[in-house]
Design an enzyme around this catalytic site. Structure first.
Site, mmCIF file in Angstrom:
data_model
loop_
_atom_site.group_PDB
_atom_site.id
_atom_site.type_symbol
_atom_site.label_atom_id
_atom_site.label_comp_id
_atom_site.label_asym_id
_atom_site.label_seq_id
_atom_site.Cartn_x
_atom_site.Cartn_y
_atom_site.Cartn_z
ATOM 1 N N GLY A 13 -22.151 40.369 -9.116
ATOM 2 C CA GLY A 13 -20.981 40.034 -9.904
ATOM 3 C C GLY A 13 -20.533 41.145 -10.833
ATOM 4 O O GLY A 13 -20.108 40.878 -11.962
ATOM 5 N N ALA A 14 -20.601 42.393 -10.360
ATOM 6 C CA ALA A 14 -20.265 43.531 -11.217
ATOM 7 C C ALA A 14 -18.928 44.166 -10.871
ATOM 8 O O ALA A 14 -18.645 45.265 -11.324
ATOM 9 C CB ALA A 14 -21.364 44.586 -11.140
ATOM 10 N N GLY A 17 -15.215 41.387 -14.975
ATOM 11 C CA GLY A 17 -15.809 40.600 -16.039
ATOM 12 C C GLY A 17 -16.918 41.338 -16.775
ATOM 13 O O GLY A 17 -16.956 42.567 -16.825
ATOM 14 N N ILE A 18 -17.839 40.570 -17.353
ATOM 15 C CA ILE A 18 -18.932 41.195 -18.089
ATOM 16 C C ILE A 18 -19.841 41.982 -17.155
ATOM 17 O O ILE A 18 -20.505 42.926 -17.578
ATOM 18 C CB ILE A 18 -19.759 40.171 -18.891
ATOM 19 C CG1 ILE A 18 -20.535 39.216 -17.978
ATOM 20 C CG2 ILE A 18 -18.890 39.403 -19.863
ATOM 21 C CD1 ILE A 18 -21.540 38.359 -18.731
ATOM 22 N N SER A 145 -25.384 29.740 -19.245
ATOM 23 C CA SER A 145 -24.214 29.287 -19.993
ATOM 24 C C SER A 145 -24.621 28.212 -20.986
ATOM 25 O O SER A 145 -25.487 27.374 -20.697
ATOM 26 C CB SER A 145 -23.169 28.711 -19.033
ATOM 27 O OG SER A 145 -22.141 28.046 -19.741
ATOM 28 N N TYR A 170 -20.403 22.842 -12.962
ATOM 29 C CA TYR A 170 -20.742 24.149 -13.529
ATOM 30 C C TYR A 170 -21.948 24.047 -14.465
ATOM 31 O O TYR A 170 -22.910 24.820 -14.361
ATOM 32 C CB TYR A 170 -19.536 24.706 -14.278
ATOM 33 C CG TYR A 170 -19.760 26.089 -14.837
ATOM 34 C CD1 TYR A 170 -19.672 27.214 -14.024
ATOM 35 C CD2 TYR A 170 -20.066 26.271 -16.189
ATOM 36 C CE1 TYR A 170 -19.886 28.484 -14.533
ATOM 37 C CE2 TYR A 170 -20.279 27.547 -16.708
ATOM 38 C CZ TYR A 170 -20.182 28.648 -15.874
ATOM 39 O OH TYR A 170 -20.399 29.900 -16.387
#
Length: 289
Positions: A13-14, A17-18, A145, A170
């Site tokens: 997930g790079a 976003g973060i 989260s 989620y």
């Protein structure tokens, strides 16, 4: 100032976003960095974005294409990484999704659970031999989260076949992630592999890409919450800081360990979630006790 790293690191997930900022921090720390993502064009742009800011990292950035909603592709990505890096010092499970409707993947899994929980489970286990081969000091950091803090969970229905709602799916996927990572932390020597989960804060990212009111509400909130760069701070702290050496089984917010959802520390419930999660991902996991 962190000491430079000579080993290999993996991040999911790079491409935005973060995750992009976490990857930048890892590249600047000297890691040979494997960036796992679905879209080759976005992977290329992420690599160029990082190399543009850390030019000396260009030859240390390797992209690995995989759709992390599919466990078979997740396992194949891990195999490709291990073929190039027999030892891995750091794994950052950052990829995540928030779906506005219940969607099943081609493998038949609810997509939110697949991306947020089952894929990190498969990737972590598949890379465990490489993490252990590091010879000590390896770390696994999974991005959780705070929505998990008040979530409930039913080990018999992790995929929410009944009562699916976007926020519930989620939150439960992130709670399941937290519970299994904490279980894994208990099973590993923290001096060999430390396993932690971090809440990055409420961040203005591209996590919500849905059209309509859901996407609009998220975009309207963006000016009032953390930037992507700020959101990368706690994950990078867990990944790189000497203060976190040997810390394992923790849930961090703002760089500090905090108490998780009480369900996450219920031994019986956590064992059930562990067993149920492994059953869902069974074809792609090595046998373990």
């Amino acid at each position: 100032m962190n000491e430079p790293h000579a080993g290999a690191a993996v991040i999911t997930g790079a491409t935005g976003g973060i995750g992009r900022w976490i990857a930048l921090g890892l590249a600047a720390s000297g890691y040979r960095l494997f960036i796992v993502g679905r879209d080759p064009a976005r992977l290329g742009r992420a690599r160029d974005w990082i190399a543009g800011r850390v030019p000396e990292s260009r030859d240390r950035l390797i992209t690995v294409q995989a759709d992390l909603s599919l466990l078979a592709e997740t396992a194949a990505a891990a195999a490709a990484i291990r073929a190039q890096a027999p030892s891995v010092g750091l794994l950052v499970n950052n990829a995540g999704t928030l779906q506005s409707r219940r969607v099943l993947t081609a493998e038949g899994h609810e997509r939110t659970l697949a991306v947020n929980h089952l894929s990190p489970l498969v990737l972590t286990h598949a890379l465990l031999p490489a993490l252990l081969a590091q010879g000590g000091g390896a770390r696994v950091v999974s991005v959780g989260s705070s929505t998990s803090d008040g979530a409930g969970i039913d080990p018999a229905d992790l995929e929410l076949a009944a009562g699916w709602r976007m926020t519930r799916a989620y939150a439960r996927s992130k709670l399941a992630l937290l519970m299994t990572q904490m279980t894994l932390a208990e099973r590993l020597d923290p001096a060999q592999v430390a396993v932690n989960v971090v809440h990055p804060g409420m961040v203005a990212t591209g996590l919500v890409r849905e059209p309509g009111m859901v996407g609009l509400a998220w975009r309207l909130m963006a000016p009032f919450i953390l930037s992507e760069r700020e959101g990368a701070d706690t994950p990078l702290h867990a990944a790189l800081s000497p203060e976190c050496a040997g810390l394992s089984g923790a849930y961090l917010k703002r760089r500090r360990p905090v108490p998780p959802n009480r369900r996450a520390v219920d031994p019986s419930l956590r064992a059930q979630v562990w067993t149920a999660s492994r059953a869902l991902a069974a074809p792609y996991l090595q046998p373990q006790d």
